[in-house]
Design an enzyme around this catalytic site. Sequence first.
Site, PDB file in Angstrom:
ATOM      1  NE  ARG A 276       7.254  -3.254   3.780  1.00 25.94           N
ATOM      2  CZ  ARG A 276       6.491  -3.380   2.718  1.00 25.94           C
ATOM      3  NH1 ARG A 276       7.013  -3.248   1.525  1.00 25.94           N
ATOM      4  NH2 ARG A 276       5.203  -3.632   2.820  1.00 25.94           N
ATOM      5  CB  ALA A 277      13.187   2.509   3.192  1.00 24.69           C
TER       6      ALA A 277
END
Length: 704
Positions: A276-277
């Site tokens: 997700r980062a």
Amino acid sequence: MSSALFPFSAVVGQDDLRLALLLNAVSPAVGGVLVRGEKGTAKSTAVRALSAVLPEVDVVPGCRFSCAPAAPDPACPDGPHEPGPGTARPARMVELPVGASEDRLVGALDIERALADGVKAFEPGLLAAAHRGILYVDEVNLLHDHLVDSLLDAAAMGSCHIEREGVSVRHAARFLLVGTMNPEEGELRPQLLDRFGLTVEVAASREPEQRVEVVRRRLAYEDDPVSFAARWAGDEAAVRAGVAAARALLPKVRLGDDALLMIAAVCAGFEVDGMRADIVMARTAAALAAWAGRTAVLKEDVRQAALLALPHRRRRNPFDAPGLDEALLDRILDGFPDDEPEPDPDPEPDPQPDPGPGDDGPDDGGPDGGGVPPQGGGPEAAPEQPADPSAGPEAPEAPDGPASPSPASAPAAEQAPVRAAEPFRTRMFSVPGLGEGAAGRRSRARTAHGRTTGAQRPAGRLTKLHLAATLQAAAPHQKARGRSGRGLVVRKDDLRQATREGREGNLVLFVVDASGSMAARQRMGAVKGAVLSLLLDAYQRRDKVGLVTFRGAAAELALPPTSSVDAAAVRLEQLPTGGRTPLAAGLLKAREVLRVERLRDPSRRPLLVVVTDGRATSAGAHGGDAREVAARSARLLAADGVASIVVDCEAGPVRLGLAGALAADLGGPAVTLDGLRADALAGLVKDVRTSVATASPHTHRRAA
């Protein structure tokens, strides 16, 4: 007073905060903003002002779910919608109160229409109202778990699905999630923390000139909100135009392979979990380029995106300070070539607004005027970002040398604080009985949320209707009440309150022996590691925690009961050792703390965790035999109905069993340091319940 909002462009300083909010306005796919900081730093003011600079949205007239006319939701509960022109309205700012019910958040059956008209109708909640707008949660770290779970589902799926009380509804719920919090009041659940695309740490400026300007503008706003807003109307319009221009440019931004490699290298270098980062960084970098009026993502965009998207994803446990090592970030990015200027094949106008011509207020910092934040952090932003935002007057850095002796300490030698051993996962233990405290994850309790266990007549105001039980109570009387239509004739006596059982959070009060008998460095490190592990467990179970320490001739309340487990961990790390062992003073101090907390919050039940080897070498001001005074103090706590557990820290080949005797007086179990580990504590819950219930079967009802 007028309801005019404080203008977004009039917020002084807080460049990173305003930039993060504007980037989400440009690209809602970034995923929202979490704003962390001390009280009084304009967090809520800036967030509430954001809605005024967002472009208007087109909606289907009369649709309660804000469907777009160009692409209405085919599953909209108010649909299907006929093609036609839409109605423009301002973007909504919907606030989710911390104490809201689940029905208020997701929606529920319209009880009034069901009873009066005999039809099933859905009443939308706050998630429906926030669709295509902003959902703002102040003090998001205090949000109840049942609301957090619903938010997580909606944020992950972009829709809200309700299956309850005979209602099956699905509607779109895509919103900009913004949360503000004060870390001193406790941390955020990791699952929800990761759902925020960006995070910003804010602090009050230490520059006198900037503080003066904050006060000047706030006073001017409170004196005449309408006139103050009118002064900044030009700047607000410029920011709104800048957001609209950046949104139009965003689809043309090129996120090349070089930029993606930089993003991947940064995320890998900081060892962030999951992917997700990387995705959030890519979206943020593209939004930064669009906000700057470019169609190419540069290295500076990647760097700024990392500073906003990674700090809250770097944390390994709740006690690690958030932040990002900028030196490491620069070393990673230095491995990539500098950006080469390229001609823009499709030039766009610069979306950065010019200063408002009618602005007679002072400039807010940055070259853009009107309070619009620059893309990079300039020197003005430096004072706003402390190296460790969790550190403050109540949480100073642990000293390197020996600590100053406590006034209550005996003249015996005092050792410097030692570091805690590595924390480990502990098994859960709970307070016996059925409580009625704040929602949490530890002990059984009657709560407003949880599984329904039955129904009863409401003792006071009806808060949660048990529909089936209400209908059953009213059904036999319909003929006598002259029912003639579809609606059910329901009277007040028919209403039934749903009873539910869930889990509550408790007050976990640690009483830690810091005397000379505990002072061996390796041993004290293990003790602190055990307490740190229990603190981690308390954090995960949404408990309040407090810390009492005793050594020398007296005990002290090192940390009053608080929701900030981080603060307890800092105090534990700083704990020095040395002196005699006033065990009785520690127990009596704990009893006094619990007495006061029972008056403040009578529904929150306590759990006492005594960490000691059981020795008692000082009776303090009470006089007499130290062991006997300690035993009497323990029996007083047992008589108060306090559930207790003793962590036995006795070491060496010869064991006196003093901690076990103390546990017997307290009416709770004793467990060794090794026994605290999850794989060795299988019977602890059973032991706590059995031992305490046997010691004092009647006092638990008073404590509950």
